[in-house]
Design a protein around this motif. Structure first.
Motif, mmCIF file in Angstrom:
data_model
loop_
_atom_site.group_PDB
_atom_site.id
_atom_site.type_symbol
_atom_site.label_atom_id
_atom_site.label_comp_id
_atom_site.label_asym_id
_atom_site.label_seq_id
_atom_site.Cartn_x
_atom_site.Cartn_y
_atom_site.Cartn_z
ATOM 1 N N VAL B 163 7.568 66.974 -48.136
ATOM 2 C CA VAL B 163 6.991 65.670 -48.431
ATOM 3 C C VAL B 163 6.438 65.610 -49.850
ATOM 4 N N MET B 164 5.852 66.713 -50.295
ATOM 5 C CA MET B 164 5.093 66.631 -51.518
ATOM 6 C C MET B 164 4.986 67.987 -52.215
ATOM 7 N N VAL B 165 4.994 67.957 -53.534
ATOM 8 C CA VAL B 165 4.718 69.166 -54.315
ATOM 9 C C VAL B 165 3.318 69.059 -54.893
ATOM 10 N N GLU B 166 2.546 70.100 -54.647
ATOM 11 C CA GLU B 166 1.153 70.113 -55.053
ATOM 12 C C GLU B 166 0.990 71.125 -56.195
ATOM 13 N N ARG B 167 0.432 70.635 -57.289
ATOM 14 C CA ARG B 167 0.191 71.539 -58.416
ATOM 15 C C ARG B 167 -1.292 71.461 -58.755
ATOM 16 N N THR B 168 -2.027 72.498 -58.365
ATOM 17 C CA THR B 168 -3.474 72.448 -58.505
ATOM 18 C C THR B 168 -3.986 73.476 -59.500
ATOM 19 N N VAL B 169 -4.901 73.036 -60.346
ATOM 20 C CA VAL B 169 -5.540 73.926 -61.317
ATOM 21 C C VAL B 169 -7.001 74.123 -60.904
ATOM 22 N N TYR B 170 -7.377 75.383 -60.707
ATOM 23 C CA TYR B 170 -8.753 75.686 -60.309
ATOM 24 C C TYR B 170 -9.506 76.394 -61.443
ATOM 25 N N PRO B 171 -10.788 76.111 -61.565
ATOM 26 C CA PRO B 171 -11.604 76.929 -62.470
ATOM 27 C C PRO B 171 -11.770 78.317 -61.841
ATOM 28 N N PRO B 172 -12.128 79.320 -62.636
ATOM 29 C CA PRO B 172 -12.197 80.711 -62.154
ATOM 30 C C PRO B 172 -13.004 80.863 -60.859
ATOM 31 N N ARG B 173 -14.191 80.283 -60.857
ATOM 32 C CA ARG B 173 -15.081 80.409 -59.703
ATOM 33 C C ARG B 173 -14.378 80.061 -58.396
ATOM 34 N N VAL B 174 -13.579 79.002 -58.434
ATOM 35 C CA VAL B 174 -12.885 78.548 -57.228
ATOM 36 C C VAL B 174 -11.567 79.292 -57.053
ATOM 37 N N GLY B 175 -10.855 79.469 -58.157
ATOM 38 C CA GLY B 175 -9.540 80.095 -58.094
ATOM 39 C C GLY B 175 -9.585 81.499 -57.514
ATOM 40 N N GLU B 176 -10.648 82.238 -57.822
ATOM 41 C CA GLU B 176 -10.768 83.600 -57.305
ATOM 42 C C GLU B 176 -10.733 83.618 -55.785
ATOM 43 N N ILE B 177 -11.331 82.621 -55.197
ATOM 44 C CA ILE B 177 -11.345 82.552 -53.736
ATOM 45 C C ILE B 177 -9.962 82.209 -53.205
ATOM 46 N N VAL B 178 -9.330 81.207 -53.807
ATOM 47 C CA VAL B 178 -8.020 80.761 -53.330
ATOM 48 C C VAL B 178 -6.971 81.851 -53.490
ATOM 49 N N ALA B 179 -7.061 82.584 -54.594
ATOM 50 C CA ALA B 179 -6.055 83.613 -54.879
ATOM 51 C C ALA B 179 -6.094 84.739 -53.855
ATOM 52 N N GLU B 180 -7.237 84.927 -53.221
ATOM 53 C CA GLU B 180 -7.385 85.994 -52.241
ATOM 54 C C GLU B 180 -6.820 85.630 -50.880
ATOM 55 N N LEU B 181 -6.557 84.349 -50.687
ATOM 56 C CA LEU B 181 -6.145 83.890 -49.359
ATOM 57 C C LEU B 181 -4.726 84.349 -49.010
ATOM 58 N N PRO B 182 -4.501 84.649 -47.747
ATOM 59 C CA PRO B 182 -3.130 84.944 -47.304
ATOM 60 C C PRO B 182 -2.264 83.711 -47.552
ATOM 61 N N PRO B 183 -0.976 83.908 -47.873
ATOM 62 C CA PRO B 183 -0.117 82.772 -48.220
ATOM 63 C C PRO B 183 0.110 81.800 -47.072
ATOM 64 N N ASP B 184 -0.274 82.178 -45.868
ATOM 65 C CA ASP B 184 -0.013 81.277 -44.746
ATOM 66 C C ASP B 184 -1.208 80.396 -44.406
ATOM 67 N N VAL B 185 -2.266 80.483 -45.189
ATOM 68 C CA VAL B 185 -3.398 79.594 -44.948
ATOM 69 C C VAL B 185 -3.008 78.175 -45.366
ATOM 70 N N VAL B 186 -3.080 77.261 -44.446
ATOM 71 C CA VAL B 186 -2.615 75.904 -44.718
ATOM 72 C C VAL B 186 -3.660 75.081 -45.454
ATOM 73 N N SER B 187 -4.884 75.119 -44.965
ATOM 74 C CA SER B 187 -5.903 74.268 -45.554
ATOM 75 C C SER B 187 -6.863 75.041 -46.455
ATOM 76 N N HIS B 188 -6.642 74.944 -47.739
ATOM 77 C CA HIS B 188 -7.546 75.600 -48.679
ATOM 78 C C HIS B 188 -8.892 74.887 -48.727
ATOM 79 N N THR B 189 -8.849 73.578 -48.542
ATOM 80 C CA THR B 189 -10.075 72.797 -48.592
ATOM 81 C C THR B 189 -11.102 73.292 -47.580
ATOM 82 N N GLU B 190 -10.610 73.564 -46.377
ATOM 83 C CA GLU B 190 -11.514 74.012 -45.319
ATOM 84 C C GLU B 190 -12.142 75.348 -45.681
ATOM 85 N N VAL B 191 -11.307 76.244 -46.182
ATOM 86 C CA VAL B 191 -11.797 77.576 -46.543
ATOM 87 C C VAL B 191 -12.861 77.482 -47.634
#
Lengths: 275, 275
Positions: B163-191
Motif C-alpha cells: 500500500v505504501m512506502v514509508e521513509r522515516t528519518v529519526y534523530p539519534p535519541r529515537v533512532g537508537e531505539i528503532v534500530a535495535e528492534l527485530p525486523p518483524d516489529v510492526v508498530s514502531h510507534t507503540e514501542v
DNA sequence: AAGTGGTCTAGACCACAAA
DNA sequence: TTGTGGTCTAGACCACTTG
C-alpha cells in the motif's frame, strides 16, 4: 504587542466592537479573547518573543491586557490550534513558528488564498446548468428526491496559469444566487457571504484521481494523467449544507497542509515549496 | 449514557484516575471533562440522541453529571472538534454524525489505522542506515551540523497487499531505539511510546509525487507513476522533533480527510470509499 | 520551593433563536 | 418572552518543571 490594556473590557461581551484594523476584516471581531489572540498573533509573527522564544505567563498576560486568566487561556487556545505556540504544564509556552496560515476563510476561498500568496486569482466559467440532483448529490446536500441542483464548472487560474478545475454543486437556495452572477465575478464566496450565506464548517477529502476529458481540455494536461483532488462539503452554522465541491489540481501546483495535536488541529492550503 | 453522576468529582483534578475501560486505553483518562466527553461520545455513537437529534442543554448536562457548566463546555468542545456535534448560539447542539474517526493516535500510527479498519497491518523492512544528517534533515529535526540520523525505509501492507512506502528519518535519541528492534516489529510507534517517547503534535503536508526506482520496486508500480505523498514532522510535548517521515501511497488505497470549522478541526485518514 | 499551565467551580450578563 | 449557547470573572487546587 500593544503595551496597554485593551479598551472597553468589562464583564459580558460589550457591543463596543472596535474595528481597530484599517483595511481587512478580523482584528478580533467582537469578543475580547479574539482581540487578545489577534494582538498576540501579531506580536508573535513580528518576532516580539523571538523565533523559538517563550511567551509571558498566563497571569502576566492577564494583568497586561486587563482581563481574567480564563480569557487569556481562551485566546491562547486559538493560537495553539493554529500551531503557533506549544503548551505544556509546568513551563512557559514556546513559540513554534513565526509564520503560518491562520485565516480560516483562506481555506474555503480560492480567491483569498491566491491573494495571500501575492498571486492574481482568475476564474473562467465553463458551464453552469440546473438539473435534478442525483442520489449522491441528494445525500451530500441533504435534499429530497425531485429537488434540483445547480452545477458549475470553472477553470481556476493563478496569475493567468491554469491550476485547477472546480466542479461545484449548489442547492437551489444558493445556486439561484450564483447563477445570476456575471461570468467575470471571481470570488463567489465573497458574494454569498454578502447575501448572508455563511461558511462555517467543512469536511475535506484529499486523494488522487485520473484526469477525464474535460479536465484535460481545461487544464491542458494528458487525459488519464494524475490530478490532486479535494472534495469538500461546506455547511453553514445551522449544519445545513451550502456547497458540495470537487477541485482537481495539476500536480505541482498545490499541497495541503495540516497541523494537529492531541487537542486541536488546523488545516491550511499552500503552494508547493518545502521539500 | 450513564444516568448518574460520575464518581469522584470535587474541585481540582483528583488523582482518582479511574481507568474504567477494560481493554483499550482512553475512557476519559484523568480529567473530568474527558470522562464526560467519552461518555457523551458513546451516547452519541450509540444513537441515544438520534441521528440528527439534539443534545440536552449545557445546564442540564452539568446537573446530570454533577459538574459545572464550564466542565461540560470543555467536554463539548472536544466533541465539536471531532465533528460530532454543532454549536450555535440560541439553539441546542445538533448531532452531526454518529460515526467518525476520533482517536488521535490513529493518525500517527499505520498499525492502529489498519486495525481500526479491520485490516491486518504489515511492515517489510527495506533498509535502515545511520549517516550524517543533510541540511534539510537538520532543519526538520533541529539538529546541529555533524549530528547523525537514522533513516529507515519500509514497505507497508494491508492484509498482505502493498500500500505504501514509508521513509522515516529519526534523530539519534529515537533512532537508537528503532534500530535495535527485530525486523518483524510492526508498530514502531507503540514501542516508542513504551520507551517514553510521546507523539503529541504533527505537521502534515499532502501532495502528488512521481514514483522513483525504489518506490516502483517495492510497490510494484510503474516508475514515474503518480503516488499520493504525505510528509509529516512529529514532535513531543516539548516541541522537540521526534520523527520526519515521508509516506508514499499507491493511488486508490487511501484518502486523507479533514474536518474543520471556525473554531477547531480534526484530521483523519481513511480508506477510499465515498463517491 | 517556586513558578507555570491544567482543571474546576459558581455566578453573571449578553446575543441570538424560537415560540 | 424564554431558553440556549457565547463570553467573562475571580478564586481555587493540582500536577508538572525547573532551579
Amino acid at each position: 504587542m500593544t503595551d496597554v490594556a485593551l479598551e472597553s473590557g468589562r464583564g459580558g461581551a460589550g457591543p463596543e466592537v472596535a474595528a481597530a484594523g484599517a483595511s481587512g476584516a478580523e482584528r478580533g471581531a467582537g469578543s475580547l479573547y479574539r482581540k487578545v489572540a489577534a494582538d498576540l498573533r501579531e506580536a508573535i509573527t513580528t518576532g516580539a518573543f523571538g523565533e523559538a522564544g517563550r511567551l509571558p505567563a498566563e497571569g502576566a498576560l492577564a494583568e497586561q491586557y486587563g482581563v481574567s486568566r480564563g480569557t487569556v487561556r481562551q485566546a491562547l487556545a486559538v493560537l495553539r490550534s493554529d500551531g503557533l505556540v506549544t503548551s505544556r504544564r509546568g513551563t512557559r509556552r514556546v513559540v513554534l513558528g513565526t509564520a503560518r496560515v491562520q485565516s480560516f476563510s483562506e481555506l474555503l476561498s480560492f480567491t483569498r488564498w491566491a491573494y495571500s500568496m501575492g498571486e492574481e486569482p482568475g476564474g473562467i466559467l465553463d458551464s453552469m446548468v440546473r438539473r435534478p440532483a442525483d442520489a449522491a448529490e441528494r445525500e451530500q446536500l441533504r435534499l429530497e428526491p425531485g429537488d434540483e441542483v445547480y452545477v458549475m464548472v470553472r477553470l481556476r487560474t493563478l496569475s493567468g496559469t491554469p491550476v485547477m478545475v472546480e466542479r461545484t454543486v449548489y442547492p437551489p437556495r444558493v445556486g439561484e444566487i450564483v447563477a445570476e452572477l456575471p461570468p467575470d465575478v471571481v470570488s463567489h464566496t465573497e458574494v454569498l457571504r454578502e447575501h448572508g450565506i455563511l461558511f462555517t464548517d467543512a469536511d475535506h477529502t484529499i486523494d488522487i484521481v485520473a484526469a477525464n476529458g474535460d479536465d484535460a481540455r481545461l487544464l491542458g494536461c494528458r487525459r488519464g494523467g494524475p490530478l490532486l483532488r479535494e472534495r469538500r462539503r461546506t455547511t453553514d452554522p445551522t449544519g445545513t449544507p451550502v456547497e458540495w465541491s470537487q477541485d482537481r489540481y495539476l500536480p505541482g501546483t498545490v499541497a495541503f497542509s495540516v497541523h494537529n495535536s492531541l487537542a486541536t488541529s488546523a488545516l491550511s492550503r499552500h503552494a508547493r515549496e518545502m521539500d
